[in-house]
Motif scaffolding. Structure first.
Motif, mmCIF file in Angstrom:
data_model
loop_
_atom_site.group_PDB
_atom_site.id
_atom_site.type_symbol
_atom_site.label_atom_id
_atom_site.label_comp_id
_atom_site.label_asym_id
_atom_site.label_seq_id
_atom_site.Cartn_x
_atom_site.Cartn_y
_atom_site.Cartn_z
ATOM 1 N N HIS A 12 0.807 -1.348 -0.001
ATOM 2 C CA HIS A 12 0.100 0.233 0.239
ATOM 3 C C HIS A 12 0.826 1.213 0.109
ATOM 4 C CE1 HIS A 12 -3.236 -2.633 1.148
ATOM 5 N NE2 HIS A 12 -4.346 -1.429 1.033
ATOM 6 N N ARG B 144 -4.266 1.305 4.435
ATOM 7 C CA ARG B 144 -5.453 1.031 4.268
ATOM 8 C C ARG B 144 -6.435 1.872 5.357
ATOM 9 N NH1 ARG B 144 -8.244 -2.393 7.576
ATOM 10 N NH2 ARG B 144 -6.895 -3.342 8.951
ATOM 11 N N ASN C 87 -11.722 2.556 3.159
ATOM 12 C CA ASN C 87 -10.635 1.459 3.367
ATOM 13 C C ASN C 87 -10.466 0.678 2.140
ATOM 14 O OD1 ASN C 87 -9.425 -0.770 5.567
ATOM 15 N ND2 ASN C 87 -10.923 -1.615 4.070
ATOM 16 N N THR D 114 -8.402 1.828 -1.010
ATOM 17 C CA THR D 114 -7.041 1.635 -1.032
ATOM 18 C C THR D 114 -6.646 0.331 -1.825
ATOM 19 O OG1 THR D 114 -6.781 0.379 1.122
ATOM 20 C CG2 THR D 114 -6.943 2.638 0.934
#
Length: 617
Positions: A444, A448, A464, A467
């Motif tokens: 990521h 997130r 959330n 992401t």
């Protein structure tokens, strides 16, 4: 400052009870007055409760007291005078108990949805995870979601301020309020283990915690100042069906303070101070608190979902009921991309922080958002963050996210389900084939949980899930992505522990592209990553700091050959924002001038970060 509850109702109660209050105050001055100033049944119940911890105390007959029998009044008065001391001499255990009780009391900063301070209140942990204050301090879940509590906002024994622990509230997990009883009970966004050092003050349903004449102690943050204690001569002067009236010094900001008896049991929740009509009694002021037994009865009468009922059990000292495992919330990408507002440049109060600009050389490499209805068309907005994609490298130039610590929601991580973004051609994105059957992780860029905030759990869940777009990840070797480096906690530290005025930060993250990055399955793997974190200090000024995750040798120009590169050698460095601009070709606008490291003499300063103490903010 916080507003009062129904002030007219409080003043009416004080006025209507004036004669009765004066009568009781006069009785307290008589011989055995403590036994005569309150209802005989209440006096007997108070003595009975004291006898549970004092073996030398014998029960008394309420009927005999009611009939004015001299022996009964003498016995009851002697017991109460001995325990409810009138000479201000107390055992040192009183102070030790007070230290423990005060530890659980914190200052509440009441904030609006823009992070602006609207006033202060006081709250106390009353279970391992729940905080009690007034309804007029936290009137609804939305206000609670924007507000924070600060523990240890006080001076230590040496007169110096203690390190403050600032925590957001979590009304999504638990929030209950009652305007009539003027209380609000809310979860703190922390685990029971994280809150354990502060302890909690158990609420007791049983009667007998206080009568007219009992002394009370209030632990409070008056006017939002450091924690203070209102000690003796603070006496209960009247007991109503739902409220107590007492004398003590309080100020705005004291709303929500626990009112303790000498045994450090909470007897009331302080909520109002009004002028006494007689203008002389009690210094001209009567204080009112909500009786704890009535507050708990109100909670008992309500029904809560199983998970919230399990939390509430801690308030009553009961074992938590068995709660079924939560239903798995799978990652779900909303197919309607027209509802995503993206990164907000005006998120930080008083400062505009625009998205980074690409240099003229980079602009032709930016993928175009085919659904864009406004300029710039190379920006891909998501919920609470945006990305700009390098279509040649098939990875993001950068992502930019707004993080609101006051309204964030801690969501469980479910099974990953990554998606391509239909707004750009598939061949311009790095998808699943790059990650199959190898040690590469989908790393990521926007964490997130960073955009997982908002007025509801649903809003946080949508952010959330956003992401999990491939555009928001880069191929990262598992040794890097799973390594617990300082990098992973930078946002958390700046958000919750730095000199951050409104618990908001804006973060830009991305890879540092180099011509000699390793080639793998048609994608060059970045060897460095950058992060720029912006916040507003308590004095209103903007602060921006830059970080690189890198090998030390790579800082001066990426001269290490790919064959010599070790994925396990990543370390975190704080560097000037301008250095990141040079490495990436991005322009960060006002952030370079807001960088404390950039104001130092050396423009190439690189400071290794091993922990929060190493940061220059």
């Amino acid at each position: 400052m916080t507003s009062y509850p129904d002030r007219d109702a409080v003043e009416k109660r004080v006025h209507e009870r004036e004669d009765e209050r004066l009568r009781k105050i006069a009785i307290l001055a008589e011989p055995f007055g403590l036994a005569k100033a309150d209802d005989p049944g209440r006096v007997a119940t108070r003595i009975d409760r004291l006898s549970r911890t004092r073996p030398d105390v014998r029960p008394v007959d309420p009927v005999a007291i009611a009939e004015g029998e001299e022996d009964a009044l003498r016995d009851a008065g002697t017991v109460l005078e001995r325990i409810i001391r009138t000479d201000d001499l107390l055992g040192v255990g009183y102070l030790e108990g007070g230290v423990r009780a005060a530890k659980a009391v914190g200052r509440i900063s009441i904030r609006d949805d823009r992070g602006r301070l609207r006033g202060y209140g006081t709250g106390s942990l009353v279970s391992p995870e729940l905080l009690l204050t007034n309804h007029h301090v936290l009137a609804d879940a939305a206000t609670a979601a924007c507000s924070v509590v600060e523990f240890d906002y006080q001076d230590g024994a040496d007169g110096l301020p203690l390190p403050v622990r600032l925590l957001a509230l979590d009304p999504v997990r638990f929030f209950a309020a009652d305007p009539g009883l003027d209380f609000a009970l809310v979860a703190v966004r922390a685990t029971a283990a994280e809150l354990a050092p502060f302890g909690f003050n158990r609420l007791v349903e049983a009667e007998g915690k206080a009568i007219v004449g009992d002394f009370v102690t209030i632990v409070q943050h008056p006017n939002g100042e450091r924690k203070q204690i209102a000690l003796r001569e603070n006496r209960i002067v009247d007991v109503l069906e739902r409220f107590l009236h007492y004398e003590t010094d309080t100020e705005p900001g004291s709303s929500g303070s626990p009112v303790f008896n000498d045994q450090w049991e909470i007897v009331a929740l302080h909520h109002a101070s009004v002028p006494a009509p007689e203008k002389g009694e009690l210094g001209g002021v009567v204080n009112e608190g909500v009786r704890v037994s009535r507050l708990l009865a109100g909670l008992r009468a309500r029904t809560f979902p199983p998970e919230q009922q399990a939390l509430l059990a801690g308030v009553f000292g009961e074992p938590s009921p068995v709660v079924a495992a939560p239903v798995t919330e799978a990652i779900r990408i909303d197919p309607d991309y027209g509802n995503r507002a993206g990164y907000d440049p005006d998120f930080l109060a008083g400062h505009r922080v625009p998205l980074p600009e690409l240099s003229p050389d980079l602009m032709p490499l930016a993928a175009v958002n085919r659904q864009a209805t406004s300029e710039p068309k190379h920006v891909l907005p998501y919920h609470h963050f945006s990305a700009v994609l390098n279509k040649l490298r098939r990875l993001a130039f950068f992502t930019a996210v707004n993080i609101d610590g006051a309204t964030s929601v801690r969501l469980r991580r479910e099974k990953d389900k990554w998606s391509l973004d239909p707004r750009v051609p598939e061949e311009e994105q790095t998808g699943e084939p790059v990650y199959a059957d190898n040690p590469l992780d989908r790393g990521h860029l926007v964490r997130r949980l960073d955009p997982a905030w908002g007025p509801s759990r649903e809003a946080a869940k949508s952010a959330n899930d956003d992401t999990f777009h491939f555009i928001n990840c880069t191929p990262q070797h598992e040794d890097f992505n799973q390594n617990r480096t300082t990098w992973a906690g930078l946002e958390d530290y700046v958000l919750e522990n730095a000199d951050n005025r409104d618990l908001r930060v804006s973060v830009v993250t991305g890879p540092v592209f180099a011509a000699d990055d390793d080639q793998y399955r048609g994608v060059q793997l970045p060897r460095q990553f950058f992060k720029v974190v912006a916040m507003v200090r308590q004095d209103g000024s903007l602060s921006a700091t830059g970080y690189l995750l890198s090998q030390e040798q790579l800082l001066q120009g990426l001269e290490v050959a790919a064959a010599e590169f070790s994925y396990g050698a990543y370390r975190t460095f704080q560097v000037p924002v301008r250095r990141i601009a040079e490495l990436t070709g991005l322009s960060f606008g006002p952030l370079g001038d807001a960088d404390p490291l950039g104001q130092q003499e050396s423009a190439t300063t690189a400071k290794e970060v091993g922990g929060p103490a190493d940061l220059v903010l």
